[in-house]
Design an enzyme around this catalytic site. Sequence first.
Site, mmCIF file in Angstrom:
data_model
loop_
_atom_site.group_PDB
_atom_site.id
_atom_site.type_symbol
_atom_site.label_atom_id
_atom_site.label_comp_id
_atom_site.label_asym_id
_atom_site.label_seq_id
_atom_site.Cartn_x
_atom_site.Cartn_y
_atom_site.Cartn_z
ATOM 1 N N ASN A 1 0.856 -1.184 0.000
ATOM 2 C CA ASN A 1 0.000 0.000 0.000
ATOM 3 C C ASN A 1 0.893 1.235 0.000
ATOM 4 O OD1 ASN A 1 -2.953 -0.963 0.414
ATOM 5 N ND2 ASN A 1 -1.738 -2.195 1.839
ATOM 6 N N GLU A 2 1.159 1.759 -1.187
ATOM 7 C CA GLU A 2 2.076 2.869 -1.365
ATOM 8 C C GLU A 2 1.424 4.194 -0.967
ATOM 9 O OE1 GLU A 2 5.006 2.251 -1.763
ATOM 10 O OE2 GLU A 2 5.466 0.758 -3.289
ATOM 11 N N PRO A 3 2.240 5.259 -0.824
ATOM 12 C CA PRO A 3 1.678 6.579 -0.513
ATOM 13 C C PRO A 3 0.535 6.938 -1.452
ATOM 14 C CG PRO A 3 4.056 6.663 -0.358
ATOM 15 C CD PRO A 3 3.714 5.288 -0.875
#
Length: 638
Positions: free
Chosen positions: A170-172
């Site tokens: 879950n990236e920025p």
Amino acid sequence: MLQYKEIEYKPAGQFEETRCEKIHNVIFNSSLDASKVVAAEIAQLIKEKAQQNTTCVLGLATGSSPIKVYEELVRLHREEGLSFSNVITFNLDEYWPMQPDDLQSYNHFMHEHLFHHVDILPENIHIPDGTIAPEEVYQYCVDYELKMKEVGGLDFQLLGIGRTGHIGFNEPGSHINSSTRSITLDHLTREDAAPSFLGLENVPKKAITMGISTIRKAKRIVLLAWGISKAEIVQETIEGGVSSQVPATYLQEHENTTFVLDREASDALTRIKTPWLVRACVWTDELKKKAIFWLSEQLKKPILKLTDKEYNEYGMGSLLVEEGSAYELNIKMFNALQHTITGWPGGKPNADDSTRPERSTPERKRVIIFSPHPDDDVISMGGTFNRLVEQGHEVHIAYQTSGNIAVSDQDALRFAEVALSLNPEAQNIKEVIQTLVSKGTNELDTLAVRKLKGEIRKAESLGATRYFEVPDAKVHFLNLPFYETGKVKKDNLSERDVQIMKDLIESVQPHQIYAAGDLADPHGTHKVCLDAVFEAVGALKRAPFMKDCWVWLYRGAWFEWQPHEIDMAVPMSPDQVVKKRKAIFYHQSQKDNVMFQGNDAREFWVRAEDRNRLTAEKYRALGMAEYAAIEAFKRYYF
């Protein structure tokens, strides 16, 4: 035995010393101790569920952080009868596209580290499928969510944390309500994965990951973070505001989350970095230095200019009560810092050594510089290394590993072709060339290729040591067995590794040992090599010659010692900086397109010079003389 209750969840932010913190966390002296406690909690949960005749649903993570947890769970299974027959697992993520038997796949990782070694039922293992066709990914992710729901949801979720603050992939920018889905990987995430893929260009750009909402539905969450490289993002996650730009901060709103940290990963937390801001302190000598140097940095004033008023305004009034006026305390700390500086790392002959970091006798010391890889010596302490030689000490260099995995196939092929041109009939060289030319993406190097790559690193090392005028007889290539797996993943340290170290120390009987205390390298070799030094020194500490042996730890390849940690600071002139640079340049295979760059895009010689210059600037800002560069060391007491 370590018990589950040792990391039982407690609300954060309820006491003065944790008032800045919004997530419960527990700090351990080492990641190994922490991993055993986490494994014990998981094992206890599995047993409780078995007694209730129900399944235990675990959400599992990959990466370096949980490896020791899985090792301990395997040990509990083999030695204490822990059964996984009632366990159902769901892994967080998988690269896409990715074949399950690829060495870099998370499917391969989980089976290698856990599933192949316990009695879990194959049908109870769920890992996102990296082979799903693009048009089927959406429905596959929906079905993955449904499978978790059908078994009652996750009882326990194990997490790591990335430099971007990602959990899972879950990236920025990830939304709090996100579920299992396909995602494009952040460049920093791909950089961190590059060592395992032997280059950034080989890292997939997409992945399938559980979402934030999926993770937060787990009844219990434990996040692991080890090492100084995680300190800043851990602090931001635990003390900062909730933000989609740091997805891990969403865990602040989970009612049963604990961050399990080692000392280094906790280093930036307010109660660790600046404890005087949140509680009354017991003012040890090291804490005094840390606080005063911090105050000097905050105010951008040298130590001798700090005032009583400023001490009081920054929560350090109790230090003045204990020590007297700022004037007296400033002089004491100024002198302590000044006494760390020496141009004689082996001690200055016929000089008063009561205010110097090293002894004046014996005038000619026997020295061992342990270098984890065949270039850490010149990268991290090349100036000090050269000065020890020039000042007449008997300097031995010990390269602990061959470093063969860090040589690219292209470099190896180039050297092999040169060798063949000199000896066209060499069948073994022809075979090596053929192996390199036909090598597939997931193929491990053959023994012959590894030997060639090791010889390349060896020749480069000898070039650098000869440049510093060290006789070849005093250059030792230990080739510790733990490293020689042919893979990024290494074996655990063994008795054989430690014995090799002990044999060298006993043969040299050194007055000084230098070892790499820089534990932030991206593939963990420095940590194992330092453990080898500590174990060897510990085993030999009662030998008569060890009474005269001091151990100095250097850093510099990734992080540097901070001023309050430094026991010896060795200044370098501009000419010495250039000489160090030239020694680094002998390591040509590591100069351009480095395979294990870590999270720093600069070449090693550039980052080394920048860090040495920054240390000198910090000393100058504290009120010391101005130097071109400084190499720093911390003494290890055994």
